[in-house]
Design a protein around this motif. Sequence first.
Motif, PDB file in Angstrom:
ATOM      1  N   THR A   1       0.831  -1.208   0.000  1.00  0.00           N
ATOM      2  CA  THR A   1       0.000   0.000   0.000  1.00  0.00           C
ATOM      3  C   THR A   1       0.865   1.257   0.000  1.00  0.00           C
ATOM      4  OG1 THR A   1      -1.764  -1.139   1.216  1.00  0.00           O
ATOM      5  CG2 THR A   1      -1.787   1.267   1.258  1.00  0.00           C
ATOM      6  N   VAL A   2       1.851   1.280   0.878  1.00  0.00           N
ATOM      7  CA  VAL A   2       2.721   2.459   1.001  1.00  0.00           C
ATOM      8  C   VAL A   2       3.519   2.675  -0.286  1.00  0.00           C
ATOM      9  CG1 VAL A   2       4.700   3.442   2.225  1.00  0.00           C
ATOM     10  CG2 VAL A   2       2.875   2.315   3.515  1.00  0.00           C
ATOM     11  N   LEU A   3       4.163   1.610  -0.778  1.00  0.00           N
ATOM     12  CA  LEU A   3       5.009   1.747  -1.968  1.00  0.00           C
ATOM     13  C   LEU A   3       4.176   2.061  -3.214  1.00  0.00           C
ATOM     14  CD1 LEU A   3       7.575  -1.166  -1.447  1.00  0.00           C
ATOM     15  CD2 LEU A   3       7.870   1.274  -0.982  1.00  0.00           C
ATOM     16  N   GLY A   4       3.020   1.402  -3.349  1.00  0.00           N
ATOM     17  CA  GLY A   4       2.177   1.622  -4.517  1.00  0.00           C
ATOM     18  C   GLY A   4       1.656   3.050  -4.595  1.00  0.00           C
ATOM     19  N   ASN A   5       1.155   3.558  -3.486  1.00  0.00           N
ATOM     20  CA  ASN A   5       0.631   4.926  -3.477  1.00  0.00           C
ATOM     21  C   ASN A   5       1.744   5.964  -3.575  1.00  0.00           C
ATOM     22  OD1 ASN A   5      -2.437   4.904  -3.059  1.00  0.00           O
ATOM     23  ND2 ASN A   5      -1.772   3.445  -1.515  1.00  0.00           N
ATOM     24  N   LEU A   6       2.890   5.682  -2.974  1.00  0.00           N
ATOM     25  CA  LEU A   6       4.036   6.593  -3.123  1.00  0.00           C
ATOM     26  C   LEU A   6       4.504   6.646  -4.571  1.00  0.00           C
ATOM     27  CD1 LEU A   6       6.341   6.027  -0.006  1.00  0.00           C
ATOM     28  CD2 LEU A   6       5.143   8.126  -0.648  1.00  0.00           C
ATOM     29  N   LEU A   7       4.487   5.494  -5.248  1.00  0.00           N
ATOM     30  CA  LEU A   7       4.893   5.448  -6.660  1.00  0.00           C
ATOM     31  C   LEU A   7       3.992   6.343  -7.514  1.00  0.00           C
ATOM     32  CD1 LEU A   7       6.613   4.235  -8.937  1.00  0.00           C
ATOM     33  CD2 LEU A   7       4.955   2.355  -9.062  1.00  0.00           C
ATOM     34  N   ILE A   8       2.686   6.281  -7.271  1.00  0.00           N
ATOM     35  CA  ILE A   8       1.755   7.118  -8.032  1.00  0.00           C
ATOM     36  C   ILE A   8       2.023   8.594  -7.769  1.00  0.00           C
ATOM     37  CG2 ILE A   8      -0.675   7.837  -8.149  1.00  0.00           C
ATOM     38  CD1 ILE A   8      -1.482   4.957  -8.039  1.00  0.00           C
ATOM     39  N   ILE A   9       2.232   8.963  -6.515  1.00  0.00           N
ATOM     40  CA  ILE A   9       2.496  10.368  -6.165  1.00  0.00           C
ATOM     41  C   ILE A   9       3.778  10.856  -6.830  1.00  0.00           C
ATOM     42  CG2 ILE A   9       3.023  11.945  -4.255  1.00  0.00           C
ATOM     43  CD1 ILE A   9       1.248  10.117  -2.488  1.00  0.00           C
ATOM     44  N   VAL A  10       4.832  10.034  -6.775  1.00  0.00           N
ATOM     45  CA  VAL A  10       6.124  10.411  -7.360  1.00  0.00           C
ATOM     46  C   VAL A  10       6.012  10.546  -8.877  1.00  0.00           C
ATOM     47  CG1 VAL A  10       8.491   9.627  -7.764  1.00  0.00           C
ATOM     48  CG2 VAL A  10       7.495   9.455  -5.481  1.00  0.00           C
ATOM     49  N   LEU A  11       5.333   9.586  -9.522  1.00  0.00           N
ATOM     50  CA  LEU A  11       5.167   9.644 -10.982  1.00  0.00           C
ATOM     51  C   LEU A  11       4.433  10.905 -11.409  1.00  0.00           C
ATOM     52  CD1 LEU A  11       4.260   5.964 -12.001  1.00  0.00           C
ATOM     53  CD2 LEU A  11       6.357   7.215 -12.518  1.00  0.00           C
TER      54      LEU A  11
ATOM     55  N   LEU B   1      -2.750   6.220   1.489  1.00  0.00           N
ATOM     56  CA  LEU B   1      -1.535   5.910   2.243  1.00  0.00           C
ATOM     57  C   LEU B   1      -1.725   6.229   3.719  1.00  0.00           C
ATOM     58  CD1 LEU B   1       2.034   6.882   1.011  1.00  0.00           C
ATOM     59  CD2 LEU B   1       1.428   6.926   3.415  1.00  0.00           C
ATOM     60  N   CYS B   2      -2.249   7.407   4.000  1.00  0.00           N
ATOM     61  CA  CYS B   2      -2.441   7.845   5.391  1.00  0.00           C
ATOM     62  C   CYS B   2      -3.575   7.071   6.064  1.00  0.00           C
ATOM     63  CB  CYS B   2      -2.729   9.335   5.446  1.00  0.00           C
ATOM     64  SG  CYS B   2      -1.363  10.367   4.896  1.00  0.00           S
ATOM     65  N   PHE B   3      -4.646   6.794   5.307  1.00  0.00           N
ATOM     66  CA  PHE B   3      -5.796   6.070   5.847  1.00  0.00           C
ATOM     67  C   PHE B   3      -5.370   4.697   6.353  1.00  0.00           C
ATOM     68  CE2 PHE B   3     -10.083   3.961   4.909  1.00  0.00           C
ATOM     69  CZ  PHE B   3     -10.642   4.416   6.081  1.00  0.00           C
ATOM     70  N   SER B   4      -4.564   4.001   5.553  1.00  0.00           N
ATOM     71  CA  SER B   4      -4.068   2.692   5.965  1.00  0.00           C
ATOM     72  C   SER B   4      -3.080   2.814   7.125  1.00  0.00           C
ATOM     73  CB  SER B   4      -3.407   1.998   4.766  1.00  0.00           C
ATOM     74  OG  SER B   4      -3.040   0.685   5.082  1.00  0.00           O
ATOM     75  N   SER B   5      -2.292   3.894   7.127  1.00  0.00           N
ATOM     76  CA  SER B   5      -1.279   4.085   8.173  1.00  0.00           C
ATOM     77  C   SER B   5      -1.884   4.443   9.525  1.00  0.00           C
ATOM     78  CB  SER B   5      -0.299   5.191   7.754  1.00  0.00           C
ATOM     79  OG  SER B   5       0.401   4.822   6.587  1.00  0.00           O
ATOM     80  N   VAL B   6      -3.128   4.858   9.547  1.00  0.00           N
ATOM     81  CA  VAL B   6      -3.795   5.178  10.812  1.00  0.00           C
ATOM     82  C   VAL B   6      -4.023   3.918  11.640  1.00  0.00           C
ATOM     83  CG1 VAL B   6      -5.973   5.997  11.816  1.00  0.00           C
ATOM     84  CG2 VAL B   6      -4.914   7.278   9.980  1.00  0.00           C
ATOM     85  N   THR B   7      -4.313   2.798  10.982  1.00  0.00           N
ATOM     86  CA  THR B   7      -4.678   1.579  11.708  1.00  0.00           C
ATOM     87  C   THR B   7      -3.641   0.454  11.614  1.00  0.00           C
ATOM     88  OG1 THR B   7      -5.913   0.826   9.756  1.00  0.00           O
ATOM     89  CG2 THR B   7      -7.148   2.020  11.449  1.00  0.00           C
ATOM     90  N   MET B   8      -2.978   0.312  10.459  1.00  0.00           N
ATOM     91  CA  MET B   8      -2.127  -0.859  10.242  1.00  0.00           C
ATOM     92  C   MET B   8      -0.904  -0.948  11.156  1.00  0.00           C
ATOM     93  SD  MET B   8      -3.403  -3.040   8.276  1.00  0.00           S
ATOM     94  CE  MET B   8      -1.999  -4.066   7.845  1.00  0.00           C
ATOM     95  N   PRO B   9      -0.137   0.138  11.376  1.00  0.00           N
ATOM     96  CA  PRO B   9       1.020   0.006  12.265  1.00  0.00           C
ATOM     97  C   PRO B   9       0.648  -0.472  13.666  1.00  0.00           C
ATOM     98  CG  PRO B   9       1.187   2.024  10.994  1.00  0.00           C
ATOM     99  CD  PRO B   9      -0.176   1.465  10.734  1.00  0.00           C
ATOM    100  N   LYS B  10      -0.452   0.040  14.210  1.00  0.00           N
ATOM    101  CA  LYS B  10      -0.899  -0.388  15.540  1.00  0.00           C
ATOM    102  C   LYS B  10      -1.336  -1.843  15.525  1.00  0.00           C
ATOM    103  CE  LYS B  10      -2.297  -0.234  19.799  1.00  0.00           C
ATOM    104  NZ  LYS B  10      -1.275  -0.457  20.873  1.00  0.00           N
TER     105      LYS B  10
END
Length: 314
Positions: free
Chosen positions: A38-48, A71-80
Amino acid sequence: MTGRNQTPVSEFLLLGLPIKSEYQNLFYALFLAMYVTTVLGNLLIIVLICLDPHLHTPMYLFLSNLSFSDLCFSSVTMPKLLQDMQSQDLSIPYAGCLTQMYFFLFFGDLEDFLLVAMAYDRYVAICFPLHYTTIMSPRLCLFLVVLPWILTTFHAMLHTLLMARLHFCEDNVIPHFFCDLSALLKLSCSDTRVNELVIFFVGGLIIVIPFLLIIMSYARIVSSILKVPSARGICKAFSTCGSHLTVVSLFYGTIIGLYLCPSANHSTVKETLMSMMYTVVTPMLNPFIYSLRNRDMKGALRRVFCRKKIHFSL
């Protein structure tokens, strides 16, 4: 309510996912891989989108914001969730729980509004192609991006402040993997009628109005195509709208199934699994949907890699 122990709660316990202990490591590896994707895929789109001038258009402005939101939506819950699965420490501080709830609502609502902006962009592109650049002016695009950020800030803050005024007693176990709004209300030993009314009216509007606007946009698109039916026009419309329709179906399908269907039909396990769908699976799939079905994104990826190869050869 009055029969509950009145000891204030300083932390909550997140029960997490109903996974047997022998499968914990397997699911931990699976969820970790999904989160990294999720992180890498969405970062790739932003960078492109940032690097390729061909993608500096209204549609990709909205898409870059959507990718950041995912990216942020998933990061709110997944790390915890990953931390809880590895350490077995299920506690989350009271302030941390409210913070998680705020950002969960914020980025969930933001995706909701951005999907509307993207639907409007597709409507203008197909129904008014000759006036597209005039209608989708930089000022309007900026407005369509900034307005969702403002609206979601106030909406998430409203629910967070209303939750902060409630009292929580001895029962502090949340049968979920994150601080879900409805789960917290069930634990409160205060009167939650105001919170429930706000959820019903404001929350309903936040989901229903954007969904209706998207439906109206696509109804106009279909109507426009049917006026001049041709195989080329239909193919162009599907190629233009296919990715967005897929994302809308994934996002609203799970939201409607979870929140707009009677809760009596869903067990806690089913609700948790459905929440996993739109908090983890959908943000992970969005980059694949927009990259695999989109010629512009594929072209941008090739151009960026070709540019890198030239630099390395020099």
